[in-house]
Design a protein around this motif. Structure first.
Motif, PDB file in Angstrom:
ATOM      1  N   ILE A  21       0.828  -1.208   0.000  1.00  0.00           N
ATOM      2  CA  ILE A  21       0.000   0.000   0.000  1.00  0.00           C
ATOM      3  C   ILE A  21       0.867   1.265   0.000  1.00  0.00           C
ATOM      4  CG2 ILE A  21      -1.613   1.326   1.428  1.00  0.00           C
ATOM      5  CD1 ILE A  21      -2.797  -1.427   2.331  1.00  0.00           C
ATOM      6  N   ASP A  40      11.681   2.921   4.016  1.00  0.00           N
ATOM      7  CA  ASP A  40      11.428   1.498   4.272  1.00  0.00           C
ATOM      8  C   ASP A  40      12.605   0.936   5.048  1.00  0.00           C
ATOM      9  OD1 ASP A  40       9.152  -0.452   2.843  1.00  0.00           O
ATOM     10  OD2 ASP A  40      10.841  -1.526   3.720  1.00  0.00           O
ATOM     11  N   VAL A  41      12.322  -0.096   5.844  1.00  0.00           N
ATOM     12  CA  VAL A  41      13.404  -0.775   6.558  1.00  0.00           C
ATOM     13  C   VAL A  41      14.261  -1.552   5.571  1.00  0.00           C
ATOM     14  CG1 VAL A  41      11.961  -2.807   7.100  1.00  0.00           C
ATOM     15  CG2 VAL A  41      13.930  -2.273   8.542  1.00  0.00           C
ATOM     16  N   ARG A  42      13.684  -1.956   4.453  1.00  0.00           N
ATOM     17  CA  ARG A  42      14.431  -2.680   3.414  1.00  0.00           C
ATOM     18  C   ARG A  42      14.898  -1.672   2.359  1.00  0.00           C
ATOM     19  NH1 ARG A  42      10.324  -7.142   1.511  1.00  0.00           N
ATOM     20  NH2 ARG A  42       8.892  -5.374   1.670  1.00  0.00           N
ATOM     21  N   ALA A  65      15.228   3.233   6.912  1.00  0.00           N
ATOM     22  CA  ALA A  65      15.244   3.346   8.373  1.00  0.00           C
ATOM     23  C   ALA A  65      14.247   2.346   8.949  1.00  0.00           C
ATOM     24  CB  ALA A  65      14.859   4.763   8.816  1.00  0.00           C
ATOM     25  N   ASP A  66      14.624   1.764  10.081  1.00  0.00           N
ATOM     26  CA  ASP A  66      13.711   0.854  10.791  1.00  0.00           C
ATOM     27  C   ASP A  66      12.980   1.667  11.858  1.00  0.00           C
ATOM     28  OD1 ASP A  66      12.377  -1.015  12.281  1.00  0.00           O
ATOM     29  OD2 ASP A  66      14.094  -2.371  12.481  1.00  0.00           O
ATOM     30  N   LEU A  67      11.692   1.870  11.672  1.00  0.00           N
ATOM     31  CA  LEU A  67      10.942   2.767  12.559  1.00  0.00           C
ATOM     32  C   LEU A  67      10.552   2.111  13.882  1.00  0.00           C
ATOM     33  CD1 LEU A  67       8.825   4.732   9.937  1.00  0.00           C
ATOM     34  CD2 LEU A  67      11.198   5.031  10.670  1.00  0.00           C
ATOM     35  N   ASN A  93       2.285   4.840   7.300  1.00  0.00           N
ATOM     36  CA  ASN A  93       1.743   3.599   6.744  1.00  0.00           C
ATOM     37  C   ASN A  93       2.326   2.351   7.396  1.00  0.00           C
ATOM     38  OD1 ASN A  93       0.724   1.789   4.425  1.00  0.00           O
ATOM     39  ND2 ASN A  93       2.946   1.611   4.226  1.00  0.00           N
ATOM     40  N   MET A  96       1.862  -3.501  11.228  1.00  0.00           N
ATOM     41  CA  MET A  96       1.986  -4.934  11.010  1.00  0.00           C
ATOM     42  C   MET A  96       0.901  -5.403  10.053  1.00  0.00           C
ATOM     43  SD  MET A  96       2.113  -7.432  14.156  1.00  0.00           S
ATOM     44  CE  MET A  96       3.811  -7.613  14.615  1.00  0.00           C
ATOM     45  N   TYR A 161      -4.186  -6.890  17.133  1.00  0.00           N
ATOM     46  CA  TYR A 161      -3.998  -6.032  15.930  1.00  0.00           C
ATOM     47  C   TYR A 161      -5.132  -5.010  15.841  1.00  0.00           C
ATOM     48  CZ  TYR A 161      -3.988  -4.788  10.933  1.00  0.00           C
ATOM     49  OH  TYR A 161      -4.000  -4.114   9.735  1.00  0.00           O
ATOM     50  N   LYS A 165      -4.822  -0.924  16.186  1.00  0.00           N
ATOM     51  CA  LYS A 165      -5.237  -0.063  15.080  1.00  0.00           C
ATOM     52  C   LYS A 165      -6.399   0.853  15.517  1.00  0.00           C
ATOM     53  CE  LYS A 165      -2.786  -1.138  11.328  1.00  0.00           C
ATOM     54  NZ  LYS A 165      -1.949  -0.154  10.628  1.00  0.00           N
ATOM     55  N   PRO A 191      -7.896   0.605   5.204  1.00  0.00           N
ATOM     56  CA  PRO A 191      -8.063  -0.328   4.084  1.00  0.00           C
ATOM     57  C   PRO A 191      -8.842  -1.559   4.531  1.00  0.00           C
ATOM     58  CG  PRO A 191      -5.716   0.164   4.516  1.00  0.00           C
ATOM     59  CD  PRO A 191      -6.509   0.659   5.684  1.00  0.00           C
ATOM     60  N   THR A 194      -6.685  -5.742   1.163  1.00  0.00           N
ATOM     61  CA  THR A 194      -6.097  -5.048   0.023  1.00  0.00           C
ATOM     62  C   THR A 194      -5.134  -5.970  -0.701  1.00  0.00           C
ATOM     63  OG1 THR A 194      -6.304  -2.990   1.274  1.00  0.00           O
ATOM     64  CG2 THR A 194      -4.860  -2.952  -0.641  1.00  0.00           C
TER      65      THR A 194
HETATM   66  N1  LIG Z   1      -2.915  -5.275   2.990  1.00  0.00           N
HETATM   67  C1  LIG Z   1      -4.051  -5.249   3.661  1.00  0.00           C
HETATM   68  O1  LIG Z   1      -4.995  -6.004   3.378  1.00  0.00           O
HETATM   69  C2  LIG Z   1      -4.242  -4.259   4.804  1.00  0.00           C
HETATM   70  C3  LIG Z   1      -5.527  -4.134   5.372  1.00  0.00           C
HETATM   71  C4  LIG Z   1      -5.719  -3.205   6.403  1.00  0.00           C
HETATM   72  C5  LIG Z   1      -4.658  -2.428   6.847  1.00  0.00           C
HETATM   73  N2  LIG Z   1      -3.427  -2.576   6.291  1.00  0.00           N
HETATM   74  C6  LIG Z   1      -2.341  -1.715   6.799  1.00  0.00           C
HETATM   75  O2  LIG Z   1      -1.713  -1.051   5.712  1.00  0.00           O
HETATM   76  C7  LIG Z   1      -0.335  -0.802   6.031  1.00  0.00           C
HETATM   77  C8  LIG Z   1       0.528  -1.347   4.915  1.00  0.00           C
HETATM   78  O3  LIG Z   1       0.284  -2.733   4.789  1.00  0.00           O
HETATM   79  P1  LIG Z   1       0.737  -3.587   3.524  1.00  0.00           P
HETATM   80  O4  LIG Z   1      -0.213  -4.714   3.410  1.00  0.00           O
HETATM   81  O5  LIG Z   1       1.001  -2.712   2.360  1.00  0.00           O
HETATM   82  O6  LIG Z   1       2.148  -4.181   4.065  1.00  0.00           O
HETATM   83  P2  LIG Z   1       3.424  -4.737   3.269  1.00  0.00           P
HETATM   84  O7  LIG Z   1       4.040  -5.726   4.183  1.00  0.00           O
HETATM   85  O8  LIG Z   1       3.051  -5.183   1.887  1.00  0.00           O
HETATM   86  O9  LIG Z   1       4.363  -3.458   3.133  1.00  0.00           O
HETATM   87  C9  LIG Z   1       4.818  -2.793   4.284  1.00  0.00           C
HETATM   88  C10 LIG Z   1       6.185  -2.169   4.018  1.00  0.00           C
HETATM   89  O10 LIG Z   1       6.593  -1.558   5.242  1.00  0.00           O
HETATM   90  C11 LIG Z   1       7.936  -1.900   5.510  1.00  0.00           C
HETATM   91  N3  LIG Z   1       8.147  -1.913   6.961  1.00  0.00           N
HETATM   92  C12 LIG Z   1       7.667  -2.823   7.844  1.00  0.00           C
HETATM   93  N4  LIG Z   1       8.088  -2.534   9.088  1.00  0.00           N
HETATM   94  C13 LIG Z   1       8.856  -1.413   8.973  1.00  0.00           C
HETATM   95  C14 LIG Z   1       9.584  -0.634   9.911  1.00  0.00           C
HETATM   96  N5  LIG Z   1       9.632  -0.977  11.215  1.00  0.00           N
HETATM   97  N6  LIG Z   1      10.243   0.466   9.473  1.00  0.00           N
HETATM   98  C15 LIG Z   1      10.218   0.816   8.148  1.00  0.00           C
HETATM   99  N7  LIG Z   1       9.566   0.078   7.213  1.00  0.00           N
HETATM  100  C16 LIG Z   1       8.890  -1.007   7.618  1.00  0.00           C
HETATM  101  C17 LIG Z   1       8.104  -3.277   4.901  1.00  0.00           C
HETATM  102  O11 LIG Z   1       9.491  -3.561   4.628  1.00  0.00           O
HETATM  103  C18 LIG Z   1       7.235  -3.194   3.643  1.00  0.00           C
HETATM  104  O12 LIG Z   1       7.994  -2.764   2.522  1.00  0.00           O
HETATM  105  C19 LIG Z   1      -0.095  -1.444   7.396  1.00  0.00           C
HETATM  106  O13 LIG Z   1      -0.211  -0.470   8.404  1.00  0.00           O
HETATM  107  C20 LIG Z   1      -1.227  -2.465   7.506  1.00  0.00           C
HETATM  108  O14 LIG Z   1      -1.571  -2.782   8.844  1.00  0.00           O
HETATM  109  C21 LIG Z   1      -3.184  -3.468   5.280  1.00  0.00           C
END
Ligand SMILES: NC(=O)c1ccc[n+]([C@@H]2O[C@H](COP(=O)([O-])OP(=O)(O)OC[C@H]3O[C@@H](n4cnc5c(N)ncnc54)[C@H](O)[C@@H]3O)[C@@H](O)[C@H]2O)c1
Length: 271
Positions: A21, A40-42, A65-67, A93, A96, A161, A165, A191, A194
């Motif tokens: 997202i 991003d942490v990666r 950066a790792d937040l 964003n 977990m 979770y 949230k 979301p 997603t």
């Molecule tokens: N995908 C879904 O269905 C969904 C639904 C509801 C809410 N969300 C929320 O949306 C947000 C994004 O989710 P997503 O599904 O895109 O996740 P994802 O895992 O696909 O992507 C998350 C990104 O954040 C980075 N990240 C993780 N921890 C980090 C840290 N400590 N510091 C810096 N970067 C970090 C990861 O490396 C990754 O690139 C999250 O808050 C999640 O809870 C997602």
């Protein structure tokens, strides 16, 4: 005649935008003209998002950066403000993915709870604080926190979770009240399920169809739809909107049938 959203000249930070997202929010902010700080942490993932934005004609810079480290949050926001000269839009964003926080209520110990609350609520609050301090100094800005559709209904296996949230929703209210007089708007987006690459990979057979069937629009949310929503919320078209939780869940919230979550099997669906 039409209406355009133009974020040219603005600086936007999107945390966790190396994938999923966050990446789509970063791409849409850049498409709207903002200079985007991709955190991003990666590091490699952040660079990949920057490369995509550059190929699309946008302006972006990677900030690895790792937040989970409080000091790293302050450093990130300071580095971004130094890079862009200001910070107009911040999308918090990182959080977990729901599937990783899935556990029975009776199985979660203190360490589990603290980890979930840290990675969702605390991290988001500290990001918003650092961003607000910069925005207060420059006369305003927009903060968007990423919550979840899980905060709108109780689901088995999701208590930590969803609670963490849901606390982000309340934080969004409180921050909007305190920061409004400083011309800072604070909203949250929620979301539904997603279809990120990771979610697609994690879907067990039949999961997709069950979610679609339980959703009024008969579809899931696409990552880019959170991008479109964020671009709007950050714009002047939304200038009187603050303290709100905006669901982007294809109507799942309204459904009488509970859509299944990752990590649940069908027997856990109905209490
Ligand atoms: N995908 C879904 O269905 C969904 C639904 C509801 C809410 N969300 C929320 O949306 C947000 C994004 O989710 P997503 O599904 O895109 O996740 P994802 O895992 O696909 O992507 C998350 C990104 O954040 C980075 N990240 C993780 N921890 C980090 C840290 N400590 N510091 C810096 N970067 C970090 C990861 O490396 C990754 O690139 C999250 O808050 C999640 O809870 C997602």
């Amino acid at each position: 005649m039409g209406i355009e959203i133009d974020h040219s000249g603005k600086v936007a930070l999107v945390t966790g935008s190396g994938a999923g997202i966050g990446r789509e929010i970063a791409r849409w902010m850049a498409r709207a003209g903002a200079s985007v700080a991709v955190n991003d942490v990666r590091a490699g993932q952040a660079e990949e998002t920057v490369a995509r934005i550059a190929r699309e004609g946008g302006d972006a810079e990677a900030f690895a950066a790792d937040l989970r480290d409080d000091a790293a949050i302050d450093r990130l926001v300071a580095d971004v403000a130094a890079w862009g000269g200001r910070l107009d839009i911040a999308v918090n964003n990182v959080g977990m993915m729901a599937g990783r926080g899935t556990a029975r209520f009776v199985d979660m110990d203190g360490a589990f709870w603290r980890d979930i609350v840290d990675q969702n609520l605390v991290l988001t609050a500290l990001c918003a604080r650092a961003e607000a301090l910069v925005m207060m100094g420059q006369g305003g800005g927009v903060i968007i926190n990423v919550s979840s559709g899980e905060t709108t209904r109780p689901s088995p296996m999701m208590s930590s979770y969803a609670a963490a949230k849901a606390a982000i929703n309340h934080l969004t209210w409180s921050a909007a009240v305190e920061l409004g007089p400083h011309n800072i708007r604070v909203n949250a987006i929620a979301p539904g399920t997603t279809l990120t690459e990771e979610v697609r990979r994690a879907f067990p057979p039949g999961h997709h169809d069950a979610i679609v069937a339980a959703t009024p629009l008969r579809r899931e949310t696409l990552p880019e739809e959170l991008g479109r929503l964020s671009v709007y919320l950050a714009s002047d078209l939304a200038r009187c909107i603050t303290g709100q939780l905006i669901l982007a869940d294809a109507g799942a919230f309204l459904s009488r049938t509970r859509p299944p979550n990752l990590g649940q099997d069908a027997s856990q669906e109905t209490p």
